[in-house]
Design an enzyme around this catalytic site. Structure first.
Site, mmCIF file in Angstrom:
data_model
loop_
_atom_site.group_PDB
_atom_site.id
_atom_site.type_symbol
_atom_site.label_atom_id
_atom_site.label_comp_id
_atom_site.label_asym_id
_atom_site.label_seq_id
_atom_site.Cartn_x
_atom_site.Cartn_y
_atom_site.Cartn_z
ATOM 1 N N HIS A 19 -3.525 -10.394 8.305
ATOM 2 C CA HIS A 19 -3.039 -11.596 7.619
ATOM 3 C C HIS A 19 -3.806 -12.834 8.094
ATOM 4 O O HIS A 19 -4.219 -13.663 7.293
ATOM 5 C CB HIS A 19 -1.550 -11.838 7.930
ATOM 6 C CG HIS A 19 -0.603 -10.830 7.365
ATOM 7 N ND1 HIS A 19 0.408 -10.276 8.122
ATOM 8 C CD2 HIS A 19 -0.489 -10.288 6.130
ATOM 9 C CE1 HIS A 19 1.108 -9.444 7.356
ATOM 10 N NE2 HIS A 19 0.578 -9.414 6.160
ATOM 11 N N LYS A 43 13.411 -5.868 1.177
ATOM 12 C CA LYS A 43 12.573 -5.112 2.117
ATOM 13 C C LYS A 43 13.253 -4.902 3.474
ATOM 14 O O LYS A 43 12.680 -4.262 4.351
ATOM 15 C CB LYS A 43 11.242 -5.851 2.329
ATOM 16 C CG LYS A 43 10.173 -5.494 1.320
ATOM 17 C CD LYS A 43 8.792 -5.834 1.876
ATOM 18 C CE LYS A 43 7.663 -5.293 0.998
ATOM 19 N NZ LYS A 43 6.342 -5.695 1.519
ATOM 20 N N ARG A 93 -6.573 -4.194 0.839
ATOM 21 C CA ARG A 93 -7.001 -3.248 1.859
ATOM 22 C C ARG A 93 -7.629 -2.015 1.242
ATOM 23 O O ARG A 93 -8.809 -1.785 1.364
ATOM 24 C CB ARG A 93 -5.822 -2.852 2.755
ATOM 25 C CG ARG A 93 -5.481 -3.923 3.761
ATOM 26 C CD ARG A 93 -4.110 -3.743 4.331
ATOM 27 N NE ARG A 93 -3.090 -3.856 3.304
ATOM 28 C CZ ARG A 93 -1.802 -3.844 3.543
ATOM 29 N NH1 ARG A 93 -1.366 -3.684 4.759
ATOM 30 N NH2 ARG A 93 -0.938 -3.986 2.564
ATOM 31 N N SER A 131 1.860 -4.296 8.343
ATOM 32 C CA SER A 131 3.084 -4.657 9.084
ATOM 33 C C SER A 131 4.011 -3.460 9.244
ATOM 34 O O SER A 131 4.605 -3.239 10.296
ATOM 35 C CB SER A 131 3.829 -5.775 8.367
ATOM 36 O OG SER A 131 3.043 -6.938 8.296
#
Ligand code: ADP
Length: 164
Positions: A19, A43, A93, A131
């Site tokens: 990030h 989430k 990514r 994460s």
């Protein structure tokens, strides 16, 4: 002269070196970068919105450029519009990210075609960092210092300790 504002949205649960690399590179591309930290209760984040805001603020404090960190709990396009953004910044990514991001960018374009989504390829060395995996590794007692800044290693350790 136009003042170009970019919004970089995410959950940042927790903020990683991946990030921060996007923030550093993104800050060069715009006059002001607004990092939008979403509350995203769906989430079930490890860290509260207040904790994530404080964490991101602390970690970007030394990054050059006009950078703001703001909480949001609305449609991304409404948030971006409110901030006066010309573009939304996302990190890409792998192939797995692509499909989701492509779909989201497409739907966001239909919602508001005045704001472009711009993708930055993840730095090759930071590419595997997510994460979700950071949390998983930490829960099983693995070392996460290659993936997150030192203070975040502490934050995660503290969080896991108080939960035991
Ligand atoms: P979200 O819930 O919006 O996916 P994240 O915090 O997981 O929030 O990610 C925010 C943004 O940062 C996304 O665009 C994601 O692709 C990007 N990102 C996450 N990890 C990396 C990384 N290692 N390198 C580059 N970009 C990343």
């Amino acid at each position: 002269m136009t003042h170009r504002i970019g919004v970089y949205p995410g959950t940042f649960d927790p903020v990683t070196l991946g990030h921060l690399d996007i923030v550093r590179r993104g800050a060069h591309l715009v006059d002001k970068l607004v990092i939008g930290v979403t509350t995203n209760p769906s989430k079930e984040p490890m860290f509260t919105i207040a904790e994530r805001l404080a964490m991101v603020k602390r970690e970007v404090a030394d990054i050059p450029g006009d950078i703001a960190v703001v909480e949001f709990d609305s449609l991304l396009m409404d948030f971006a519009e409110r901030e006066g953004a010309a573009l939304i910044l996302r990190g890409l990514r792998a192939v797995a990210d692509f499909e989701y991001e492509y779909q989201m960018a497409g739907m966001n374009q239909q919602l508001n075609d005045r704001i472009e989504t711009v993708f930055l390829m993840a730095d090759v060395s930071l590419q595997p960092i997510a994460s979700r995996l950071v949390k998983e590794i930490a829960r099983y007692g693995g070392a996460i210092d290659k993936f997150v800044p030192p203070a975040v290693v502490e934050d995660v350790a503290k969080h896991l300790k108080t939960r035991r």
